[in-house]
Design a protein around this motif. Structure first.
Motif, PDB file in Angstrom:
ATOM      1  N   LYS A 132      38.999  29.431  34.856  1.00 25.02           N
ATOM      2  CA  LYS A 132      38.732  28.399  35.851  1.00 25.02           C
ATOM      3  C   LYS A 132      37.752  28.518  36.909  1.00 25.02           C
ATOM      4  CE  LYS A 132      43.447  26.332  35.554  1.00 25.02           C
ATOM      5  NZ  LYS A 132      44.454  25.696  36.237  1.00 25.02           N
ATOM      6  N   PHE A 133      37.554  29.928  37.441  1.00 30.46           N
ATOM      7  CA  PHE A 133      36.581  30.093  38.508  1.00 30.46           C
ATOM      8  C   PHE A 133      35.800  31.310  38.367  1.00 30.46           C
ATOM      9  CE2 PHE A 133      40.099  27.804  40.467  1.00 30.46           C
ATOM     10  CZ  PHE A 133      39.367  27.133  41.582  1.00 30.46           C
ATOM     11  N   SER A 134      34.703  31.643  38.988  1.00 30.01           N
ATOM     12  CA  SER A 134      34.028  32.730  38.913  1.00 30.01           C
ATOM     13  C   SER A 134      34.590  33.659  39.985  1.00 30.01           C
ATOM     14  CB  SER A 134      32.427  32.704  39.193  1.00 30.01           C
ATOM     15  OG  SER A 134      31.853  33.756  39.305  1.00 30.01           O
ATOM     16  N   VAL A 135      35.197  34.655  39.385  1.00 31.79           N
ATOM     17  CA  VAL A 135      35.893  35.856  40.540  1.00 31.79           C
ATOM     18  C   VAL A 135      35.114  36.953  40.313  1.00 31.79           C
ATOM     19  CG1 VAL A 135      38.134  37.117  40.805  1.00 31.79           C
ATOM     20  CG2 VAL A 135      38.206  34.377  40.142  1.00 31.79           C
ATOM     21  N   ILE A 136      34.687  37.407  41.416  1.00 35.76           N
ATOM     22  CA  ILE A 136      33.984  38.650  41.792  1.00 35.76           C
ATOM     23  C   ILE A 136      35.038  39.729  42.350  1.00 35.76           C
ATOM     24  CG2 ILE A 136      32.029  39.678  42.714  1.00 35.76           C
ATOM     25  CD1 ILE A 136      30.309  37.208  42.244  1.00 35.76           C
ATOM     26  N   ASP A 137      35.876  40.513  41.268  1.00 32.59           N
ATOM     27  CA  ASP A 137      37.037  41.196  41.985  1.00 32.59           C
ATOM     28  C   ASP A 137      36.502  42.448  42.757  1.00 32.59           C
ATOM     29  OD1 ASP A 137      39.356  41.864  42.760  1.00 32.59           O
ATOM     30  OD2 ASP A 137      40.033  41.988  40.650  1.00 32.59           O
ATOM     31  N   LEU A 138      36.123  42.358  43.874  1.00 28.35           N
ATOM     32  CA  LEU A 138      35.520  43.665  44.795  1.00 28.35           C
ATOM     33  C   LEU A 138      36.797  44.410  45.172  1.00 28.35           C
ATOM     34  CD1 LEU A 138      32.623  42.407  46.496  1.00 28.35           C
ATOM     35  CD2 LEU A 138      32.774  44.923  45.827  1.00 28.35           C
ATOM     36  N   TYR A 139      38.038  43.572  45.304  1.00 26.00           N
ATOM     37  CA  TYR A 139      39.362  44.330  45.578  1.00 26.00           C
ATOM     38  C   TYR A 139      39.756  45.429  44.663  1.00 26.00           C
ATOM     39  CZ  TYR A 139      44.231  45.575  47.026  1.00 26.00           C
ATOM     40  OH  TYR A 139      45.082  46.274  47.218  1.00 26.00           O
ATOM     41  N   SER A 140      39.598  45.158  43.294  1.00 31.84           N
ATOM     42  CA  SER A 140      39.960  46.073  42.408  1.00 31.84           C
ATOM     43  C   SER A 140      38.961  47.057  42.069  1.00 31.84           C
ATOM     44  CB  SER A 140      40.067  45.471  41.006  1.00 31.84           C
ATOM     45  OG  SER A 140      41.251  44.437  40.955  1.00 31.84           O
ATOM     46  N   GLU A 141      37.832  46.658  42.245  1.00 33.41           N
ATOM     47  CA  GLU A 141      36.676  47.824  42.349  1.00 33.41           C
ATOM     48  C   GLU A 141      36.762  48.887  43.400  1.00 33.41           C
ATOM     49  OE1 GLU A 141      33.304  49.368  40.648  1.00 33.41           O
ATOM     50  OE2 GLU A 141      34.557  48.061  39.705  1.00 33.41           O
ATOM     51  N   LEU A 142      37.053  48.486  44.622  1.00 33.59           N
ATOM     52  CA  LEU A 142      37.220  49.238  45.661  1.00 33.59           C
ATOM     53  C   LEU A 142      38.524  50.149  45.598  1.00 33.59           C
ATOM     54  CD1 LEU A 142      36.006  46.703  48.661  1.00 33.59           C
ATOM     55  CD2 LEU A 142      34.935  49.050  47.923  1.00 33.59           C
ATOM     56  N   LYS A 143      39.779  49.534  45.089  1.00 29.57           N
ATOM     57  CA  LYS A 143      40.887  50.276  45.044  1.00 29.57           C
ATOM     58  C   LYS A 143      40.694  51.295  43.914  1.00 29.57           C
ATOM     59  CE  LYS A 143      45.805  49.647  43.730  1.00 29.57           C
ATOM     60  NZ  LYS A 143      45.766  51.068  42.942  1.00 29.57           N
ATOM     61  N   GLN A 144      39.906  51.194  43.102  1.00 26.97           N
ATOM     62  CA  GLN A 144      39.582  52.207  41.966  1.00 26.97           C
ATOM     63  C   GLN A 144      38.743  53.560  42.522  1.00 26.97           C
ATOM     64  OE1 GLN A 144      37.751  50.860  38.352  1.00 26.97           O
ATOM     65  NE2 GLN A 144      37.410  53.120  37.581  1.00 26.97           N
ATOM     66  N   ILE A 145      37.709  53.053  43.348  1.00 25.61           N
ATOM     67  CA  ILE A 145      36.983  54.179  44.099  1.00 25.61           C
ATOM     68  C   ILE A 145      37.965  54.897  44.936  1.00 25.61           C
ATOM     69  CG2 ILE A 145      35.382  54.346  45.795  1.00 25.61           C
ATOM     70  CD1 ILE A 145      33.935  51.968  44.653  1.00 25.61           C
ATOM     71  N   LYS A 146      38.842  54.166  45.882  1.00 27.23           N
ATOM     72  CA  LYS A 146      39.766  54.881  46.595  1.00 27.23           C
ATOM     73  C   LYS A 146      40.644  55.790  45.949  1.00 27.23           C
ATOM     74  CE  LYS A 146      43.397  54.021  50.004  1.00 27.23           C
ATOM     75  NZ  LYS A 146      44.314  53.277  50.757  1.00 27.23           N
ATOM     76  N   ASP A 147      41.199  55.519  44.585  1.00 25.59           N
ATOM     77  CA  ASP A 147      41.897  56.224  43.886  1.00 25.59           C
ATOM     78  C   ASP A 147      41.301  57.430  43.194  1.00 25.59           C
ATOM     79  OD1 ASP A 147      44.056  54.420  44.102  1.00 25.59           O
ATOM     80  OD2 ASP A 147      43.557  53.532  42.374  1.00 25.59           O
ATOM     81  N   GLU A 148      39.950  57.437  42.900  1.00 25.47           N
ATOM     82  CA  GLU A 148      39.150  58.275  42.373  1.00 25.47           C
ATOM     83  C   GLU A 148      38.424  59.333  43.229  1.00 25.47           C
ATOM     84  OE1 GLU A 148      36.642  56.230  39.549  1.00 25.47           O
ATOM     85  OE2 GLU A 148      38.256  55.773  38.140  1.00 25.47           O
TER      86      GLU A 148
END
Length: 364
Positions: A312-328
């Protein structure tokens, strides 16, 4: 003899309590703040008040905001470069938007791209030209407006965006938020001041205004004032007695309900309908903060908020991207945030603007 025994018992209890408390303090700091190596110059060893009500009171003279009977508070027009908590260049134009570093006058007939949000969008801790809306403007080469206001919840961001839809020629909206903004939408007091809010009742939203009562709430006791020097106490209080602990600082609260997710989803849907009628592109942009207080809770809040929205929406999911960077790469992730503040650094804002730009190019 009895007196000596009593003193011994009291001393033993005190020493035992002190040992357990200090151990708990170290373990809590290690878990939440991390350990970067054998040096004293790191957050785990810093002595500071993690619940600094004086610093966080947004209605102290240095904060570039003023009380407002409709939204609770809003930005105060003028130059605040020599009078802000971060010692950064901060200019608010006559329309109540933060400058992007240029002095161009905004014409209400001009097509603009709107960034709506809270302190992360506003750019706490960085200069005007270092916020991610300002950096995005240099990438997209179109007029971008930074409508972020520190402390706003999703309800206030929605209300401000709705106002701006009627006043400006908007082509695109980036609705930026952190998980905590969902919680803020459940409250009638935040940042030590009254705010409007919605409640969810039988699938309908009910609006509650301020009724022009905009006084601030600023009394704190000794425990609230000095207990924050212990990160252990601060963490426990935030998780089990947040309303008492934080009120009435800049994130002080008075809760009214627990329907933040339902309220936010309905507000997003309302805004989407308004944007569709005006042929305006709407993007939801969930962000990650650098406070590291309860990452698991934040992740679940955002997941439940956005479930089913992909179609329904355009979602630009920066949370998931930043979380992945934090984990790696924890070191890289930490460079994206201001050390003592938890908001985006210049590098963090640069990453956010580039990520939004790249994803929006695909969307376009």
């Amino acid at each position: 003899m009895r007196f000596k025994i009593l003193i011994f018992k009291i001393s033993s209890i005190f020493i035992s309590f002190s040992f357990i408390f200090c151990l708990s303090e170290l373990l809590c700091r290690y878990k939440h703040l991390g350990f970067d190596g054998y040096t004293l110059k790191q957050e785990i060893f810093r002595i500071k008040n993690f619940n600094d009500h004086v610093k966080n009171n947004w209605f102290q003279p240095k904060w570039p905001v003023k009380l407002d009977s409709n939204l609770g508070w809003k930005l105060k027009p003028g130059s605040h470069t020599h009078n802000n908590p971060w010692n950064k260049k901060v200019i608010i134009d006559k329309d109540g938007f933060r400058s992007n570093g240029d002095i161009r006058k905004l014409n209400k007939n001009d097509k603009i791209i709107l960034f709506a949000g809270d302190s992360f969008t506003f750019g706490d801790g960085v200069n005007d030209n270092e916020t991610f809306p300002a950096l995005y403007q240099t990438l997209i080469r179109e007029k971008v407006v930074n409508a972020g206001v520190s402390g706003y919840g999703i309800d206030q961001i929605y209300l401000r965006t709705k106002q701006l839809l009627n006043d400006y020629n908007i082509s695109e909206i980036f609705f930026c938020f952190i998980a905590n903004d969902i919680i803020r939408s459940e409250h009638s007091i935040w940042t030590g001041a009254k705010k409007p809010y919605f409640n969810f009742n039988e699938n309908k939203l009910e609006y509650f205004g301020i009724n022009k009562d905009i006084k601030t709430y600023s009394e704190i006791n000794i425990f609230q004032k000095y207990g924050g020097y212990s990160f252990f106490i601060h963490t426990v209080m935030v998780n089990f007695a947040m309303e008492y602990w934080l009120k009435p600082s800049s994130i002080g609260t008075q809760s009214k309900h627990n329907n933040g997710i339902q309220v936010s989803r309905l507000l997003f849907t309302r805004l989407k309908n308004l944007c569709d009628k005006k042929n305006i592109k709407l993007h939801l942009v969930p962000l990650m903060d650098g406070w590291e207080m309860d990452e698991y809770k934040d992740e679940n809040l955002l997941k439940n908020l956005l479930v089913g929205f992909d179609n329904k929406f355009s979602v630009i999911d920066l949370y998931s991207e930043l979380k992945q960077i934090k984990d790696e790469n924890l070191t890289l992730w930490k460079s994206f945030f201001i050390y003592e503040d938890g908001h985006f650094s210049k590098d963090g804002n640069n990453f956010v603007s580039n990520y939004i730009f790249q994803n929006n190019i695909i969307y376009r």
